[in-house]
Structure formats: C-alpha cells, structure tokens
Write a protein that holds these residues in place. Structure first.
Motif, PDB file in Angstrom:
ATOM      1  N   GLY A   1       1.221  -0.027  -5.881  1.00  0.00           N
ATOM      2  CA  GLY A   1       0.084   0.726  -6.409  1.00  0.00           C
ATOM      3  C   GLY A   1       0.065   0.749  -7.923  1.00  0.00           C
ATOM      4  O   GLY A   1       0.976   0.233  -8.574  1.00  0.00           O
TER       5      GLY A   1
ATOM      6  N   GLN B   1       0.838  -1.203   0.000  1.00  0.00           N
ATOM      7  CA  GLN B   1       0.000   0.000   0.000  1.00  0.00           C
ATOM      8  C   GLN B   1       0.872   1.251   0.000  1.00  0.00           C
ATOM      9  O   GLN B   1       0.539   2.248  -0.625  1.00  0.00           O
ATOM     10  CB  GLN B   1      -0.926   0.002   1.223  1.00  0.00           C
ATOM     11  CG  GLN B   1      -2.082  -0.965   1.078  1.00  0.00           C
ATOM     12  CD  GLN B   1      -2.926  -1.047   2.348  1.00  0.00           C
ATOM     13  OE1 GLN B   1      -2.412  -0.953   3.464  1.00  0.00           O
ATOM     14  NE2 GLN B   1      -4.217  -1.240   2.188  1.00  0.00           N
TER      15      GLN B   1
ATOM     16  N   THR C   1      -3.571  -4.677  -4.307  1.00  0.00           N
ATOM     17  CA  THR C   1      -3.139  -3.275  -4.238  1.00  0.00           C
ATOM     18  C   THR C   1      -2.949  -2.689  -5.645  1.00  0.00           C
ATOM     19  O   THR C   1      -2.353  -1.631  -5.794  1.00  0.00           O
ATOM     20  CB  THR C   1      -1.812  -3.145  -3.457  1.00  0.00           C
ATOM     21  OG1 THR C   1      -0.819  -3.992  -4.064  1.00  0.00           O
ATOM     22  CG2 THR C   1      -1.987  -3.550  -2.000  1.00  0.00           C
TER      23      THR C   1
ATOM     24  N   VAL D   1      -0.373   4.327   6.015  1.00  0.00           N
ATOM     25  CA  VAL D   1      -1.400   3.519   5.339  1.00  0.00           C
ATOM     26  C   VAL D   1      -2.141   2.557   6.263  1.00  0.00           C
ATOM     27  O   VAL D   1      -3.183   2.013   5.880  1.00  0.00           O
ATOM     28  CB  VAL D   1      -0.798   2.695   4.163  1.00  0.00           C
ATOM     29  CG1 VAL D   1      -0.259   3.622   3.094  1.00  0.00           C
ATOM     30  CG2 VAL D   1       0.275   1.729   4.647  1.00  0.00           C
TER      31      VAL D   1
END
Ligand code: PLP
Length: 370
Positions: free
Chosen positions: A111, A107, A133, A259
C-alpha cells in the motif's frame, strides 16, 4: 459524439498510456512460451472434473462457500505428500491463480508509503502488482549466475525496510532455486524491520525442483512472517482453471481474508480444483518425465556451445545471442513459439512433450546455425 467531444476518463496518472501486459498468444503448432504443462488432463480426470462441475451446477443459484475449507484441506493434504510438511486447512489460502494471491498479499501488507523488495531479473508481473496496489517497488540485483547472495539480500532488506519481500524460487525467467540458508537470511533480516515484513517465496515451479533442493514450506514452522505461494497452473497442468494457493501461518492467512473480494473463488473453480487434486498421483507422474526432459535439454544446449542457466523449473534460459529477436522470430517462422524475456541476449523455452522439444531443437539448429 466525435472523439474530441468525448469526456475524459480519469485514468490514474501512473496508468496513463500503458498497454496491458502479457505474452503473445499466437496460433502456432509448438507453444513453448508460458511454461504450461504440455499434457492435457487424461480422459479419467476430464470425466471426474465434468461430473464435479455438473454437481456444482445444481447449486449455482447460491453463492459459493466463502471459506472453501474443503478445498483448503485438499490442498494441505497434497502439500503433505509433495513436500512432507504438515499444515492445517486454516494455513492454506487459494485464489484465481497465484497472481491473485500476490495481489491479496500486497493489498494486505503493501500500500501507499510502503515498499515491496525483490531481486532482478525476476517475474515481470511483480512490479505490476506493486503499481496496482500503490506500493513502492525496489529491485535489488541477483549475481551474474542469477543466484542471490545472502549478505547482499540481508543488506537490501535492512536498507529499504520493505513490508514485503518477493522471492521467486525457482525463479522465473532464470530457473534458479534458492538454498534454504538464503531464504533464512532474508527471514532473519525481515524479522528486524520495524513494523514487520512478510517474506513471500513464490514456488510456482516448486514441483520441478531437482532432488535435494528444499521447499520453503519446510521453513513455515517458526516463521509466521513467511508465505509460500504455489499454483495449479504449471506442474499440475491446470492453467485454464485459474487456481493458485498459499501456505503460511493462520494469522497471515487471516489478514488475506480481510481483503479478498466476497466469494472470490467460484463454486465451479472449487469443484474443478478438488476433482483434479483427487488425481494428483497421475498428474505428478508427468512431472518426473518433464524434469528428465528439462535436464536433457540443458545438456543438449550446452553441448552446442550455448550458455544455459541452472534450472529447477520446467523451462530453460539460454543464450547468449547478439540478436535474440532474430532467433526468436526464426523459431516462430518454423512454428515454434518461445519467449523473449530476461536479460539482453537470453531466451527462455518451456519444456514440452518430447516431440515438441525435438521440433524446438531442429528449428534452433537451423536458425542459430548450431
Ligand atoms: C506462472 C507463474 C505464476 C503463476 O501464475 P498463476 O496466476 O497461478 O497462473 C506465479 N509466479 C511465477 C513466477 C510464474 O512464473
């Protein structure tokens, strides 16, 4: 409402039709399939955990300590004893299993538009974290003996320019540990990736490494882009508590703090982990006997003509079988559950108690006609 009138669910296209992944959880006498520690906590550990939980229960109307620095200090102290590496509590992070640690890492550093690189065969959950993710997944190859060639690894990092490299050491399902020089080669290549690249060494089985095999914890000083993950699920015998952790630079940990879900580590979990860590001497004593049991099992399998991967973990990958499914099923029919995993023809068995391992050997002799 009939099924065809039910409104559609907007499941993400990449998840459509997928089944949840996981090893079969079957009720059989001998469970050697998910690399757990076969020994339950002692009565003393159980009593201390119970009273720590009772104390935590008095404060359950409040949210837990979000930074859990007391637990992080305890984990740092444990790593100091286990690996001889000095870490500040701010260099340690914890979550609900090292699986959640991996999710935090992706995270923060993965991404959309980014890539995570690993080397197969390896842990089957890694591509799932990538998918969840929206991070691209690239798997390079390990050699035939499941080692990782440093030059090939360096070249793969230069080619794919990942933002995260995942190295399991000891690797699951093969048991292979990486020499420090290989991890250093990957760290060097990662330092040259434009925009940066975090190297994660997953040491879920670190405590089982053979004498002389180093821990990547020793490389933390001077490598702020290195993260070493550990877990209390395997050697520590606390899989049911769901506690994984990581050691890295404080800067890297700070990115994970952004996160994580608020209060992700419950007060009960923190209490259980700290109570168990206070008994790390006792829990680690078992690791020595499990290591011996593992080495004896490797010898036994080889004496019977089977091929066995070198193992620094609490499991052994062995084969090769023309019909591994039949061997797996034959063992299950005799009350022994192992894991059908890894490249075609191989099977993986966890190291159990001496009695469990004996049951496995007896069943295998019958099933495979050894
Ligand atoms: C078992 C395992 C883990 C640990 O998972 P937890 O979530 O901590 O229980 C992590 N990595 C690998 C390679 C494993 O085999």
């Amino acid at each position: 409402m009939t099924a065809d009138l039910a409104p559609a669910l907007p499941v993400r296209p990449e998840l459509a039709g997928l089944e949840p992944y996981g090893a079969p959880q079957l009720d059989v006498p001998v469970l050697l399939n998910v690399n757990e520690n076969p020994y339950p906590p002692s009565e003393q550990v159980v009593a201390d955990i119970a009273s720590a939980v009772a104390e935590a229960a008095h404060g359950l109307n409040r949210y837990p300590d979000r930074e859990f620095l007391a637990l992080r200090a305890d984990l740092a102290a444990y790593l100091r004893v286990e690996s001889g590496v000095d870490l500040a509590p701010e260099q340690v992070w914890a979550a609900n299993g090292s699986n959640e640690i991996m999710l935090h890492l992706l995270q923060a550093f993965g991404g959309p538009g980014r890539t995570v690189l690993s080397f197969a065969p390896t842990y089957s959950m890694y591509p799932e974290y990538a998918r969840d993710t929206s991070t691209g997944w690239v798997a390079g190859r390990r050699e035939d003996d499941f080692s990782l060639d440093p030059d090939a690894a360096r070249a793969a990092v230069a080619e794919h320019r990942p933002s995260v490299v995942l190295l399991a050491s000891p690797n699951n399902p093969t048991g292979t540990a990486l020499p420090a020089a290989t991890v250093e080669a990957v760290l060097d290549a990662a330092a040259q990736v434009p925009g940066g690249c975090v190297v994660v060494v997953d040491e879920a089985y670190g405590e089982f490494r053979r004498r002389g095999t180093p821990s990547a914890l020793e490389l933390l000083a001077g490598h702020p882009h290195l993260a070493v993950t550990r877990t209390m699920s395997k050697a520590f015998g606390l899989a049911g508590a769901r506690v994984g952790y990581l050691a890295a630079s404080a800067r890297l940990v700070d990115a994970l703090r952004v996160v994580r879900l608020p209060y992700h580590l419950s007060a009960v979990t923190q209490a259980v982990a700290r109570a168990a860590l206070a008994h790390s001497d006792e829990l680690m004593a078992q690791v020595g006997s499990l290591r011996e049991e593992r080495d004896a099992l490797v010898v036994w399998l080889r004496e019977r003509g089977l091929t066995v991967a070198e193992s620094d973990a609490n499991f052994v990958l062995f084969g090769l079988f023309d019909d591994r499914r039949a061997v797996w099923q034959g063992l299950l029919d005799r009350g022994v559950l192992i894991r059908e995993v890894g490249p075609e023809g191989w099977l993986r068995v966890s190291v159990g108690t001496p009695q469990e391992t004996a049951a496995f050997r007896d069943a295998l002799v019958e099933v495979a006609g050894l």
